[in-house]
Design an enzyme around this catalytic site. Structure first.
Site, PDB file in Angstrom:
ATOM      1  N   SER A   1      33.048  34.066  50.648  1.00  0.00           N
ATOM      2  CA  SER A   1      33.390  34.508  49.769  1.00  0.00           C
ATOM      3  C   SER A   1      31.971  34.766  48.938  1.00  0.00           C
ATOM      4  O   SER A   1      32.347  35.649  47.661  1.00  0.00           O
ATOM      5  CB  SER A   1      34.189  33.990  49.119  1.00  0.00           C
ATOM      6  OG  SER A   1      33.824  32.305  48.483  1.00  0.00           O
TER       7      SER A   1
ATOM      8  N   ASN B   1      37.098  22.033  45.993  1.00  0.00           N
ATOM      9  CA  ASN B   1      39.629  22.407  45.431  1.00  0.00           C
ATOM     10  C   ASN B   1      39.127  22.273  44.047  1.00  0.00           C
ATOM     11  O   ASN B   1      39.699  23.052  43.872  1.00  0.00           O
ATOM     12  CB  ASN B   1      39.762  22.453  46.314  1.00  0.00           C
ATOM     13  CG  ASN B   1      40.344  21.837  47.563  1.00  0.00           C
ATOM     14  OD1 ASN B   1      39.592  23.163  48.306  1.00  0.00           O
ATOM     15  ND2 ASN B   1      41.376  21.138  48.495  1.00  0.00           N
TER      16      ASN B   1
ATOM     17  N   THR C   1      61.020  61.123  18.716  1.00  0.00           N
ATOM     18  CA  THR C   1      61.780  60.498  20.159  1.00  0.00           C
ATOM     19  C   THR C   1      61.947  61.190  20.614  1.00  0.00           C
ATOM     20  O   THR C   1      61.821  62.311  19.825  1.00  0.00           O
ATOM     21  CB  THR C   1      62.839  59.889  18.505  1.00  0.00           C
ATOM     22  OG1 THR C   1      63.774  60.812  18.449  1.00  0.00           O
ATOM     23  CG2 THR C   1      62.504  58.543  17.420  1.00  0.00           C
ATOM     24  N   HIS C   2      61.611  61.130  21.901  1.00  0.00           N
ATOM     25  CA  HIS C   2      62.029  61.971  23.196  1.00  0.00           C
ATOM     26  C   HIS C   2      60.471  62.707  23.301  1.00  0.00           C
ATOM     27  O   HIS C   2      61.104  63.976  23.648  1.00  0.00           O
ATOM     28  CB  HIS C   2      63.582  62.719  23.814  1.00  0.00           C
ATOM     29  CG  HIS C   2      64.734  61.417  22.829  1.00  0.00           C
ATOM     30  ND1 HIS C   2      64.996  60.975  23.655  1.00  0.00           N
ATOM     31  CD2 HIS C   2      65.281  60.763  22.044  1.00  0.00           C
ATOM     32  CE1 HIS C   2      66.008  60.055  23.553  1.00  0.00           C
ATOM     33  NE2 HIS C   2      66.389  59.941  21.845  1.00  0.00           N
TER      34      HIS C   2
ATOM     35  N   SER D   1      34.414  71.444  30.962  1.00  0.00           N
ATOM     36  CA  SER D   1      34.287  71.730  32.718  1.00  0.00           C
ATOM     37  C   SER D   1      33.424  72.194  33.288  1.00  0.00           C
ATOM     38  O   SER D   1      32.893  73.395  31.812  1.00  0.00           O
ATOM     39  CB  SER D   1      35.501  72.989  32.597  1.00  0.00           C
ATOM     40  OG  SER D   1      35.311  73.725  33.493  1.00  0.00           O
TER      41      SER D   1
ATOM     42  N   LYS E   1      36.001  74.684  27.279  1.00  0.00           N
ATOM     43  CA  LYS E   1      37.257  73.346  27.907  1.00  0.00           C
ATOM     44  C   LYS E   1      36.493  72.041  26.849  1.00  0.00           C
ATOM     45  O   LYS E   1      35.437  72.178  27.546  1.00  0.00           O
ATOM     46  CB  LYS E   1      37.173  73.197  28.933  1.00  0.00           C
ATOM     47  CG  LYS E   1      38.383  74.125  29.368  1.00  0.00           C
ATOM     48  CD  LYS E   1      39.587  73.966  30.585  1.00  0.00           C
ATOM     49  CE  LYS E   1      40.060  72.674  30.022  1.00  0.00           C
ATOM     50  NZ  LYS E   1      40.887  72.342  31.145  1.00  0.00           N
TER      51      LYS E   1
ATOM     52  N   GLU F   1      41.940  60.427  29.713  1.00  0.00           N
ATOM     53  CA  GLU F   1      42.597  59.964  30.591  1.00  0.00           C
ATOM     54  C   GLU F   1      42.266  59.053  31.959  1.00  0.00           C
ATOM     55  O   GLU F   1      43.368  58.384  32.484  1.00  0.00           O
ATOM     56  CB  GLU F   1      42.301  61.038  31.504  1.00  0.00           C
ATOM     57  CG  GLU F   1      42.900  62.313  30.906  1.00  0.00           C
ATOM     58  CD  GLU F   1      42.290  64.246  31.725  1.00  0.00           C
ATOM     59  OE1 GLU F   1      43.408  64.868  31.892  1.00  0.00           O
ATOM     60  OE2 GLU F   1      41.177  64.033  31.507  1.00  0.00           O
TER      61      GLU F   1
ATOM     62  N   TYR G   1      45.918  23.301  48.103  1.00  0.00           N
ATOM     63  CA  TYR G   1      44.846  24.010  47.942  1.00  0.00           C
ATOM     64  C   TYR G   1      45.570  25.166  49.569  1.00  0.00           C
ATOM     65  O   TYR G   1      45.694  24.269  50.591  1.00  0.00           O
ATOM     66  CB  TYR G   1      43.403  23.921  47.739  1.00  0.00           C
ATOM     67  CG  TYR G   1      42.676  25.331  48.565  1.00  0.00           C
ATOM     68  CD1 TYR G   1      42.642  25.624  47.410  1.00  0.00           C
ATOM     69  CD2 TYR G   1      42.141  24.960  49.742  1.00  0.00           C
ATOM     70  CE1 TYR G   1      41.788  26.513  47.561  1.00  0.00           C
ATOM     71  CE2 TYR G   1      41.050  25.812  50.148  1.00  0.00           C
ATOM     72  CZ  TYR G   1      40.954  26.829  48.801  1.00  0.00           C
ATOM     73  OH  TYR G   1      39.807  28.186  49.419  1.00  0.00           O
TER      74      TYR G   1
ATOM     75  N   LYS H   1      40.677  35.843  42.894  1.00  0.00           N
ATOM     76  CA  LYS H   1      38.857  36.095  42.524  1.00  0.00           C
ATOM     77  C   LYS H   1      38.138  38.147  42.194  1.00  0.00           C
ATOM     78  O   LYS H   1      38.582  38.411  40.972  1.00  0.00           O
ATOM     79  CB  LYS H   1      37.928  35.653  43.350  1.00  0.00           C
ATOM     80  CG  LYS H   1      37.409  34.113  42.242  1.00  0.00           C
ATOM     81  CD  LYS H   1      36.438  33.393  43.421  1.00  0.00           C
ATOM     82  CE  LYS H   1      37.244  32.397  43.977  1.00  0.00           C
ATOM     83  NZ  LYS H   1      37.938  31.695  45.095  1.00  0.00           N
TER      84      LYS H   1
END
Ligand code: ARG
Length: 467
Positions: free
Chosen positions: A33, A120, A165-166, A287, A293, A300, A327, A335
């Site tokens: 690890s 441990n 709303t919606h 762009s 653009k 995003e 353990y 991790k």
């Protein structure tokens, strides 16, 4: 020693007593690890210093050996921080890399450090310390984001926008009020972070492999030295428990979900069709083919990071489900999920704070949109109840007819003539025009938590006192 490949296949120097030969290369690869848990080096060294100090205080090791150990660990810390430390995959993990180097630096005294502990409880300690510090970083990042929203809310307590709303125009609200909705959301995230810190504020070290130890250790002393409120109370639970990591990931997932809703709104608001905000050049991209653009890439990506963070939560829940006490090596898979989620969340919070601080709010566009879509229809219905004594259901029906008429004429409610309105219901007077503007509409919503600018300013003041 680089990554183990050129080393001879001798048995492990830490636990290889009963082994005649070393591991197969694939075994070494799946077992190691160090590639990711080297991130825990500072916590590992801090934990070892506290443990050695306690061992000497309790007379379990000599003060001379403790001094050598502490000095050696300090040297290792600066070796790692200056980049000269050579991590070895053959030594599996951060714990054994540090201990092997300590033996090379100080000789046999190094072998006394692991008295009365196990990897441990050591890993449970290191990881808990790391997650606790990450929660503290998250708390600060949320405070910065809340601060950015409070500033924008103050600036725009009177700026009218359509409430949805919606995603259909519903009633006018203020942009300040909308900002304060996010303050509430990120404020809840921050209080979840604070509760999680409280929950996990117990020291695992001294639980040893799982059963505790016969050495006369003082777990209260190490807990205090490491900044924990107290030691954990059950050694079996201590080495089996990863709730603190799951709690971090669930908090991160909820916060990321909030961030993704905001990111989506930023994407929508910054389209030319909405045009409610303009993102700064610092938080948008162009762009390569379409010169006109300006893309909301940061928003995003914040929206997308949510997928990764939620994925980490599900991954660790699935690793932990069905594991018998205490353990199991499965737990080594905890991790990377937490590290990846933490990095994603930190980045998302920082990017969002920058976008919120930098964006230009186009109040004229918001106001124009707020007035369209018959957004003051509820105000007309409320007026009919209040001033003409109609039951709300009847008022709703009358208003519906007024909306239909306006739609037919291609105008707003406020553009209908009094004669038009009276033809629908004769109780209507010219006073009705006072409530048909968006400003009058928002100013009237003075209920606790409502959108009236005066009310929003009270919410801002409440949060300022707590941020
Ligand atoms: N690298 C291990 C982990 O992350 C440390 C604990 C190993 N314990 C053991 N009994 N093999 O979980």
């Amino acid at each position: 020693m680089a990554d183990g490949s050129s080393e001879t296949k001798s048995s492990n120097q830490m636990w290889g007593g009963r082994f005649a030969s070393g591991p197969d290369a694939i075994m070494e690869e799946i077992n190691a690890s160090i590639g990711f848990d080297k991130k825990l080096y500072a916590q590992d060294i801090r934990g070892s210093i506290a443990h050695a100090t306690m061992l000497a205080h309790q007379g379990i090791i000599s003060v001379e050996d403790k001094d050598k150990i502490v000095h050696g660990l300090d040297t290792i810390l600066s070796e790692i921080e200056s980049g000269v430390f050579e991590f070895s995959r053959r030594l599996e993990d951060i714990h054994m890399n540090v201990e092997a180097r300590l033996a090379a630096l100080i000789g046999p005294a190094a072998g006394r450090l692991h008295t009365a502990r196990s990897r441990n409880d050591q890993v449970a300690l290191d990881f808990r310390l790391w997650v606790k510090e990450e929660l503290q970083r998250t708390e600060r990042a949320l405070t910065a984001l809340i601060g950015a929203f409070l500033d924008r809310a103050e600036e725009h307590a009177d700026t009218v926008m359509p409430g949805f709303t919606h995603l259909q125009t519903a009633q006018p609200v203020t942009f300040g009020h909308h900002c304060m909705a996010y303050v509430e959301m990120f404020g809840r995230d921050r209080s979840r972070v604070r509760h999680a810190i409280e929950h996990m504020d117990e020291s695992p070290i001294g639980a040893a492999a799982l059963a505790g130890t016969g050495f006369p250790i003082d777990r209260h002393m190490t807990a205090k030295a490491l900044g924990f409120r107290e030691p954990t109370r059950n050694s079996i639970d201590t080495v089996s428990d990863r709730d603190f990591a799951l709690e971090f990931l669930s908090i991160a997932s909820i916060a990321a979900t909030h961030l993704s809703r905001l990111a989506e709104e930023i994407v929508i608001w910054s389209t030319p069709q909405f045009g409610f905000i303009r993102l700064s050049d610092a938080f948008s991209t162009g762009s390569s083919i379409m010169p006109q653009k300006k893309n909301p890439d940061a928003a995003e990506l914040v929206r997308a990071k949510t997928g990764r963070i939620n994925g980490s939560l599900i991954a660790l829940l699935t690793v932990m489900k069905g594991l018998p006490l205490a353990y199991s090596k499965d737990m080594q898979e905890d991790k990377e999920q937490v590290f990846d989620a933490a990095e994603s969340l930190e980045l998302a919070l920082a990017a969002m704070t920058g976008m919120v601080r930098d964006m230009t709010v186009r109040a004229d566009r918001m106001k124009a949109a707020a007035g369209s879509g018959y957004s003051t229809a509820t105000d007309l219905a409320d007026w009919l109840v209040r001033e003409a004594g109609l039951p709300f259901r009847d008022a709703h029906h009358v208003t519906g007819r007024a909306v239909a008429l306006a739609e037919q004429k291609g105008c707003d409610l406020a553009d209908l003539s009094l004669a038009d309105l009276r033809a629908i219901n004769p109780a209507i007077t010219d006073k009705v025009f006072d409530v048909l503007t968006v400003e009058a509409s928002v100013a009237s919503r003075t209920s606790f938590g409502g959108t009236a600018p005066a009310e929003v300013r009270k919410q801002i003041a409440w949060w300022r006192a707590r941020n």
